[in-house]
Write a protein that holds these residues in place. Structure first.
Motif, short mmCIF file in Angstrom:
data_model
loop_
_atom_site.label_atom_id
_atom_site.label_comp_id
_atom_site.label_asym_id
_atom_site.label_seq_id
_atom_site.Cartn_x
_atom_site.Cartn_y
_atom_site.Cartn_z
N MET A 120 79.55 20.48 36.65
CA MET A 120 78.56 20.42 37.73
C MET A 120 78.45 19.01 38.30
O MET A 120 78.37 18.81 39.51
N GLY A 121 78.43 18.02 37.42
CA GLY A 121 78.31 16.65 37.89
C GLY A 121 79.51 16.19 38.68
O GLY A 121 79.38 15.57 39.74
N ALA A 122 80.71 16.49 38.19
CA ALA A 122 81.93 16.08 38.88
C ALA A 122 82.02 16.74 40.25
O ALA A 122 82.37 16.09 41.24
N LEU A 123 81.68 18.01 40.30
CA LEU A 123 81.73 18.73 41.56
C LEU A 123 80.75 18.15 42.58
O LEU A 123 81.10 17.88 43.73
N ALA A 124 79.51 17.92 42.15
CA ALA A 124 78.47 17.46 43.06
C ALA A 124 78.74 16.04 43.56
O ALA A 124 78.68 15.76 44.76
N VAL A 125 79.05 15.13 42.65
CA VAL A 125 79.18 13.73 43.04
C VAL A 125 80.47 13.49 43.82
O VAL A 125 80.47 12.75 44.82
N ALA A 126 81.56 14.11 43.42
CA ALA A 126 82.81 13.94 44.16
C ALA A 126 82.66 14.45 45.59
O ALA A 126 83.09 13.79 46.55
N GLY A 127 82.01 15.59 45.75
CA GLY A 127 81.79 16.12 47.10
C GLY A 127 80.86 15.25 47.92
O GLY A 127 81.09 15.03 49.11
N LEU A 128 79.82 14.71 47.28
CA LEU A 128 78.86 13.86 47.98
C LEU A 128 79.54 12.57 48.46
O LEU A 128 79.31 12.12 49.58
N GLY A 172 82.50 10.29 55.40
CA GLY A 172 82.80 10.93 56.67
C GLY A 172 83.92 11.95 56.61
O GLY A 172 84.52 12.27 57.64
N GLY A 173 84.20 12.48 55.43
CA GLY A 173 85.28 13.44 55.28
C GLY A 173 84.98 14.76 55.96
O GLY A 173 83.83 15.13 56.19
N SER A 174 86.03 15.48 56.28
CA SER A 174 85.91 16.81 56.86
C SER A 174 85.51 17.81 55.79
O SER A 174 85.43 17.48 54.60
N GLU A 175 85.26 19.04 56.22
CA GLU A 175 84.93 20.08 55.24
C GLU A 175 86.05 20.26 54.24
O GLU A 175 85.81 20.39 53.03
N ASP A 176 87.29 20.24 54.71
CA ASP A 176 88.44 20.36 53.80
C ASP A 176 88.48 19.18 52.84
O ASP A 176 88.84 19.34 51.65
N ASP A 177 88.14 17.98 53.33
CA ASP A 177 88.12 16.80 52.46
C ASP A 177 87.10 16.96 51.34
O ASP A 177 87.35 16.59 50.19
N VAL A 178 85.93 17.50 51.70
CA VAL A 178 84.87 17.68 50.70
C VAL A 178 85.28 18.71 49.65
O VAL A 178 85.07 18.51 48.45
N LEU A 179 85.89 19.80 50.10
CA LEU A 179 86.35 20.81 49.14
C LEU A 179 87.46 20.25 48.25
O LEU A 179 87.49 20.51 47.05
N ALA A 180 88.36 19.46 48.85
CA ALA A 180 89.42 18.83 48.06
C ALA A 180 88.83 17.86 47.04
O ALA A 180 89.31 17.77 45.90
N ALA A 181 87.78 17.15 47.45
CA ALA A 181 87.12 16.22 46.53
C ALA A 181 86.50 16.98 45.37
O ALA A 181 86.54 16.53 44.22
N GLY A 182 85.90 18.13 45.67
CA GLY A 182 85.33 18.94 44.61
C GLY A 182 86.39 19.39 43.62
O GLY A 182 86.18 19.32 42.39
N ARG A 183 87.53 19.81 44.13
CA ARG A 183 88.62 20.23 43.25
C ARG A 183 89.12 19.05 42.42
O ARG A 183 89.44 19.20 41.24
N ARG A 184 89.20 17.88 43.04
CA ARG A 184 89.64 16.69 42.31
C ARG A 184 88.62 16.32 41.23
O ARG A 184 89.00 15.95 40.11
N GLY A 185 87.35 16.44 41.55
CA GLY A 185 86.34 16.17 40.55
C GLY A 185 86.46 17.07 39.35
O GLY A 185 86.35 16.63 38.20
N ILE A 186 86.72 18.35 39.60
CA ILE A 186 86.88 19.30 38.50
C ILE A 186 88.12 18.96 37.69
O ILE A 186 88.13 19.06 36.46
#
Length: 202
Positions: free
Chosen positions: A161-169, A175-189
């Motif tokens: 939960m923490g990795a997903l939330a903070v990486a996306g934030l 200023g990332g796009s929606e795809d960037d935010v989702l990719a960040a979430g995947r990277r956090g996981i």
């Protein structure tokens, strides 16, 4: 196929959501009333309560639905499925559950995140939800992974939960796009699943 009534309800819900978030940003959460939100959306206050139970539920509307979706993924663990793969499926399930006009609409989520951090009442609500949800997820993990002790299961849920939330934030703040935010979430996981040692790899 979505009917006229459903489309009208979606538009009303969207109008209430946008009015609430805008007023929260302009006036502050505490100074904004339900009547203010309803007026800004050009509906009666009773209409607000047909969509939201309270002001704070504008920002936490589908928390229960998301918890239910994650619990369903855990309960449906595939035979022999590793913990890391199950956590990745949990993320994909959450992404797949986002509708086009979901309350986590990408254009509004950075402002929403700032409000949750800035407003004590919202921050308290967010922390309460986290403290209620994560132990339930950890308990569910223990049921399908008998080799996991409760503390390890709790650490796994907290890491996810923490990795997903903070990486996306962070991606949002950059200023990332929606795809960037989702990719960040995947990277956090990925980091959470593979451990911090994975950051040392080239």
């Amino acid at each position: 196929m979505e009917g006229h009534r459903e489309r009208k309800k979606a538009r009303t819900r969207r109008a209430l959501l946008e009015a609430a978030v805008r007023l929260f940003a302009e006036r502050g959460y505490e100074r904004t009333t339900v009547a203010d939100i309803a007026a800004a959306a050009d509906v009666a206050p009773r209409t607000f309560f047909a969509y939201f139970a309270s002001k704070e539920d504008v920002l936490f509307l589908q928390a229960a639905d998301r918890e239910r979706a994650m619990l369903e993924v855990i309960a449906d663990r595939r035979p022999g499925e590793p913990l890391g793969e199950l956590l990745s499926r949990m993320f994909e399930s959450l992404v797949g559950g986002l509708a086009a006009d979901d309350e986590l609409d990408f254009a509004l989520s950075p402002l929403r995140a700032r409000l949750v951090v800035a407003e004590p009442a919202l921050r308290a609500r967010g922390l309460t939800l986290m403290m209620e949800t994560q132990p339930r997820l950890a308990s569910a993990l223990c049921e399908v992974f008998p080799e996991l002790d409760p503390v390890s299961a709790g650490a796994a849920v907290g890491g996810f939960m923490g990795a997903l939330a903070v990486a996306g934030l962070v991606a949002q703040q950059q200023g990332g796009s929606e795809d960037d935010v989702l990719a960040a979430g995947r990277r956090g996981i990925e980091v959470a699943v593979n451990g911090l040692s994975s950051l040392d790899r080239p």
